[in-house]
Design a protein around this motif. Sequence first.
Motif, short mmCIF file in Angstrom:
data_model
loop_
_atom_site.label_atom_id
_atom_site.label_comp_id
_atom_site.label_asym_id
_atom_site.label_seq_id
_atom_site.Cartn_x
_atom_site.Cartn_y
_atom_site.Cartn_z
N PHE A 62 -15.39 7.99 7.32
CA PHE A 62 -15.31 7.74 8.76
C PHE A 62 -14.43 8.79 9.45
CE2 PHE A 62 -15.63 3.79 6.34
CZ PHE A 62 -16.90 3.39 6.73
N SER A 63 -13.38 9.22 8.73
CA SER A 63 -12.48 10.22 9.30
C SER A 63 -13.12 11.59 9.37
CB SER A 63 -11.21 10.31 8.44
OG SER A 63 -10.42 11.40 8.85
N THR A 116 -4.20 9.43 16.07
CA THR A 116 -3.70 8.07 15.84
C THR A 116 -4.50 7.44 14.70
OG1 THR A 116 -3.18 7.83 18.19
CG2 THR A 116 -3.26 5.81 16.89
N ILE A 117 -3.78 6.85 13.72
CA ILE A 117 -4.43 6.13 12.63
C ILE A 117 -4.10 4.64 12.77
CG2 ILE A 117 -4.50 5.77 10.13
CD1 ILE A 117 -3.79 8.72 9.79
N SER A 156 -9.86 4.36 12.61
CA SER A 156 -9.63 3.00 12.13
C SER A 156 -10.54 2.75 10.95
CB SER A 156 -9.90 1.99 13.25
OG SER A 156 -9.69 0.68 12.78
N ASN A 157 -10.02 2.98 9.73
CA ASN A 157 -10.79 2.72 8.52
C ASN A 157 -10.91 1.22 8.29
OD1 ASN A 157 -11.47 5.32 7.44
ND2 ASN A 157 -9.32 5.63 6.97
N PRO A 158 -11.88 0.77 7.47
CA PRO A 158 -12.00 -0.66 7.15
C PRO A 158 -10.74 -1.20 6.49
CG PRO A 158 -13.96 0.54 6.45
CD PRO A 158 -12.96 1.57 6.85
N GLU A 159 -10.60 -2.50 6.55
CA GLU A 159 -9.39 -3.15 6.04
C GLU A 159 -9.16 -2.84 4.56
OE1 GLU A 159 -7.59 -7.69 5.80
OE2 GLU A 159 -9.27 -7.21 7.12
N VAL A 212 -5.08 10.21 2.54
CA VAL A 212 -6.13 9.29 2.09
C VAL A 212 -6.95 8.82 3.28
CG1 VAL A 212 -6.60 7.03 1.06
CG2 VAL A 212 -4.94 8.55 -0.01
N HIS A 213 -6.28 8.41 4.35
CA HIS A 213 -6.98 8.00 5.57
C HIS A 213 -7.87 9.12 6.11
CE1 HIS A 213 -5.56 4.01 6.86
NE2 HIS A 213 -4.45 4.29 6.23
#
Length: 325
Positions: free
Chosen positions: A87-88, A96-97, A9-12, A81-82
């Motif tokens: 964090f990834s 799950t992203i 769960s990357n930042p918004e 990109v995610h």
Amino acid sequence: LGKYEHVLSNPESLFVLDFLYVQNPSKIMSPKRISFFLERIFTIKTGRFVSLDIWNIDKNSLIESIKNHGYIRFIDLIKLVHLNSKFSLKKNNIRTIIDKNPPYTLHVEKLIKLDKKSKFVGIYRFYLDNIISRNKYRLDALNHPYYHALTWCKYNEELIRLKNNYEFKIHLVQYEKFVGNPEMHLSEIRSFLGIKNNEQTTDNSNLDELINGLKTKNEKEQFLEMHQKAFQDINNSSIGKTEAPFNSKQINAIHWICSTTSSKLGYNKLPHSKPNIAIQTQIKILKLILFFVELKHHLFYRSSHRTRKYLKFLLKPHSIIFNKS
């Protein structure tokens, strides 16, 4: 959810929306389009704290991943990109992203076309608490209680419509019930998303890293005030706000605007009366402004990146007027 070992769960950020309507998700992208995409994502800033800078993407790792992937579609680029954020890269075997972005509410149908496996969790909140927060942080085009109330109705009516149309794709949760029994609701959400309930969790040090990624002291203070609760134990401190900076007529009008939508979401109707003609007229004008603001929003993202430059120029004076009101 981002604490789970195989969940990212990357930042918004709204970078997906920046390309959503102008890029065919399944078409193989040319090297030129990929190059433009990479240039664009590192320069866009779509709102307060909403920028890919905060992800600290490893550019070299991302470019290498693209090379190793072979043929690239838009949906592949999004995932890469995610998966190359700071964090990834701390995690292994991400399955799950999670992309947390409330504005996506108005684009769910397009996002489902982007990836048919997508699922959506909508958490809605009692309107008065939401309006007080939106007023405090000036989160809308107009910082006015009636405008915030109309925005709350707009988004939640859209949630209700989407739930009716895509019953098995959308899971809705009432915030007040969620904080009352977070473990039960988290279990239901994990089950809906296909995340195992016994999946191992990791230490969450993201808050310090996010703060360090912000440039100014003011940004850091605002970010902490708005978002630090996301890194704390779940509690009910945001329920039943009493510091409403509105007079009795305004609160009555807010109840009048929101009561029908809130009852659809399971909230009890609060006592109120029909506002006077002057206030009703004011609400109608604000509703018209909201219509044009949303139209601007959709026109912008449906336009090519070249056209957006002209739209920004044409619409900027109106945006300035709205923000200063």
